[in-house]
Scaffold this motif. Structure first.
Motif, PDB file in Angstrom:
ATOM      1  N   VAL A  27      61.282 -12.965  22.489  1.00 45.90           N
ATOM      2  CA  VAL A  27      60.574 -14.124  23.036  1.00 45.90           C
ATOM      3  C   VAL A  27      60.811 -15.286  22.086  1.00 45.90           C
ATOM      4  O   VAL A  27      60.599 -15.152  20.874  1.00 45.90           O
ATOM      5  CB  VAL A  27      59.054 -13.843  23.142  1.00 45.90           C
ATOM      6  N   PRO A  86      63.310 -17.749  29.531  1.00 46.33           N
ATOM      7  CA  PRO A  86      62.716 -16.415  29.627  1.00 46.33           C
ATOM      8  C   PRO A  86      63.076 -15.574  28.409  1.00 46.33           C
ATOM      9  O   PRO A  86      64.108 -15.813  27.773  1.00 46.33           O
ATOM     10  CB  PRO A  86      63.348 -15.814  30.885  1.00 46.33           C
ATOM     11  N   ALA A 124      54.212 -15.353  24.815  1.00 48.73           N
ATOM     12  CA  ALA A 124      54.581 -16.721  25.203  1.00 48.73           C
ATOM     13  C   ALA A 124      53.340 -17.602  25.266  1.00 48.73           C
ATOM     14  O   ALA A 124      53.361 -18.770  24.850  1.00 48.73           O
ATOM     15  CB  ALA A 124      55.321 -16.704  26.537  1.00 48.73           C
ATOM     16  N   THR A 125      52.225 -17.045  25.760  1.00 47.18           N
ATOM     17  CA  THR A 125      50.968 -17.805  25.822  1.00 47.18           C
ATOM     18  C   THR A 125      50.492 -18.174  24.417  1.00 47.18           C
ATOM     19  O   THR A 125      50.058 -19.308  24.173  1.00 47.18           O
ATOM     20  CB  THR A 125      49.893 -16.976  26.564  1.00 47.18           C
ATOM     21  N   ALA A 181      55.572  -9.574  26.481  1.00 50.91           N
ATOM     22  CA  ALA A 181      56.279 -10.862  26.377  1.00 50.91           C
ATOM     23  C   ALA A 181      55.454 -12.031  26.911  1.00 50.91           C
ATOM     24  O   ALA A 181      55.401 -13.106  26.285  1.00 50.91           O
ATOM     25  CB  ALA A 181      57.626 -10.784  27.091  1.00 50.91           C
ATOM     26  N   ALA A 182      54.775 -11.864  28.044  1.00 51.62           N
ATOM     27  CA  ALA A 182      54.054 -12.991  28.648  1.00 51.62           C
ATOM     28  C   ALA A 182      52.897 -13.437  27.759  1.00 51.62           C
ATOM     29  O   ALA A 182      52.692 -14.646  27.543  1.00 51.62           O
ATOM     30  CB  ALA A 182      53.539 -12.597  30.034  1.00 51.62           C
ATOM     31  N   ASP A 183      52.150 -12.485  27.207  1.00 48.22           N
ATOM     32  CA  ASP A 183      51.022 -12.865  26.348  1.00 48.22           C
ATOM     33  C   ASP A 183      51.500 -13.502  25.043  1.00 48.22           C
ATOM     34  O   ASP A 183      50.838 -14.382  24.489  1.00 48.22           O
ATOM     35  CB  ASP A 183      50.142 -11.643  26.049  1.00 48.22           C
TER      36      ASP A 183
END
Ligand code: SAM
Ligand code: GLN
Length: 296
Positions: free
Chosen positions: A289, A277, A264-265, A260-262
């Motif tokens: 996401v 989030p 979002a990037t 998820a974080a990558d």
């Protein structure tokens, strides 16, 4: 011929229990549920029918059919493949060899979309939706079912998957509001769209041999394989989606575990705004996401 462990001479209830025990001792997850679904399918009975006819004996023909299903499940073929059908968002969807079995986790993408419509982040007045890599049509058809004024287009590189999705749209009475286009990701779409959704292939290629037999031998690899690091599809479709969103429109993608974080990037790099989030699935894994294209 060897006697069938599932009858005849076995009651419906006895056959269900016997099959559940065989599946369980073979290490099949959800053995009881699978046994109920397979008995129901072999006897063409719903749950109520199975309960009210619990003491009835299986006919020879039913017992042979059920044994065939049992053998396939014991060889790790998923129940959805044996039945050729799976429910998603409460809607029955036909499957084919070209379509992924839709997963409950993916309902998180539908939930996030409905959240955005409810909050009026995106308008539910005749919204235009795109589903990239639509497979059986699962996400798109759930959204069209929930939002009566919506129109949607699903893309896939697999013409066979698109045929299955079209059939599902028609069977659900949604064919008049759905179109299906063969192309890579969103390449053939012009937009603008109010909402773009996607559950793209995201498994790193090297992980595929480690997946369960149910997945690696029965889901199409085209639906699973996300390239070396798992992000090949996101790297293409996120910038494509950002170009095709209407101002104020939203993109929602499913993430694999830990991605998820990558993702979002990648969304931020495509000038989208990640303002909340990721929405977690029932196991607590950040799954949906989302990002918005801010009006200029
Ligand atoms: N949306 C369905 C669901 O959630 O059940 C299917 C998702 S499956 C993980 C990914 C889908 O993307 C498959 O149907 C596959 O055929 C399709 N696909 C793979 N590569 C693609 C590409 N380059 N362009 C469009 N679709 C692609
Ligand atoms: N969720 C599927 C699995 O883990 C993978 C689907 C995908 O790559 N999008 O089996």
């Amino acid at each position: 011929m060897a006697p069938l462990a599932t009858g005849p001479g076995n009651s419906i209830e006895g056959a269900r229990r016997a099959l559940a025990a065989r599946l369980q001792s073979a290490g099949i997850d959800d053995a009881a549920l699978d046994a109920r679904l397979l008995v129901g399918a072999a006897l063409e009975l719903d749950l109520t029918g199975m309960v009210t006819q619990a003491a009835r004996q299986l006919t020879r023909e039913e017992a042979v059919r059920l044994e065939g299903y049992a053998q396939r499940r014991l060889a790790h073929e998923p129940v959805a493949r044996i039945l050729g059908e799976r429910e998603f968002w409460g809607l029955p969807l036909r499957l084919s060899d070209a379509t992924l079995v839709p997963r409950p986790d993916t309902e998180t993408v539908v939930e996030r979309a409905l959240e955005l419509f409810r909050e009026r982040t995106i308008s539910d007045r005749r919204p235009c939706i795109a589903d990239i890599g639509t497979g059986s049509g699962a996400i798109l058809l759930a959204l069209l079912h929930e939002i009566p004024e919506a129109f949607g287009v699903g893309t896939d590189v697999s013409p066979a998957a698109l045929g299955t999705a079209r059939g599902n749209a028609a069977a659900l009475g949604l064919g008049g509001r759905a179109a299906f286009v063969a192309c890579s990701y969103a390449a053939a779409l012009a937009g603008p769209f109010d909402l773009i959704v996607s559950n793209p292939p995201y498994i790193p290629s090297g992980e595929i041999p480690k997946l369960s037999i149910e997945v690696r031998e029965h889901d199409p690899h085209l639906a699973l394989d996300g390239g070396n690091d798992g992000y090949d599809a996101y790297r293409v479709l996120i910038p494509q989606a950002a170009e095709r969103l209407a101002p104020g429109g939203a993109l929602i993608v499913e993430a694999g575990q830990g991605q998820a974080a990558d993702i979002a990037t990648l969304m931020t790099a495509a000038a989208l705004t990640v303002d909340r989030p990721a929405k977690a699935d029932l196991a607590g894994i950040p799954r949906a996401v989302s990002a918005q294209k801010m009006p200029p």
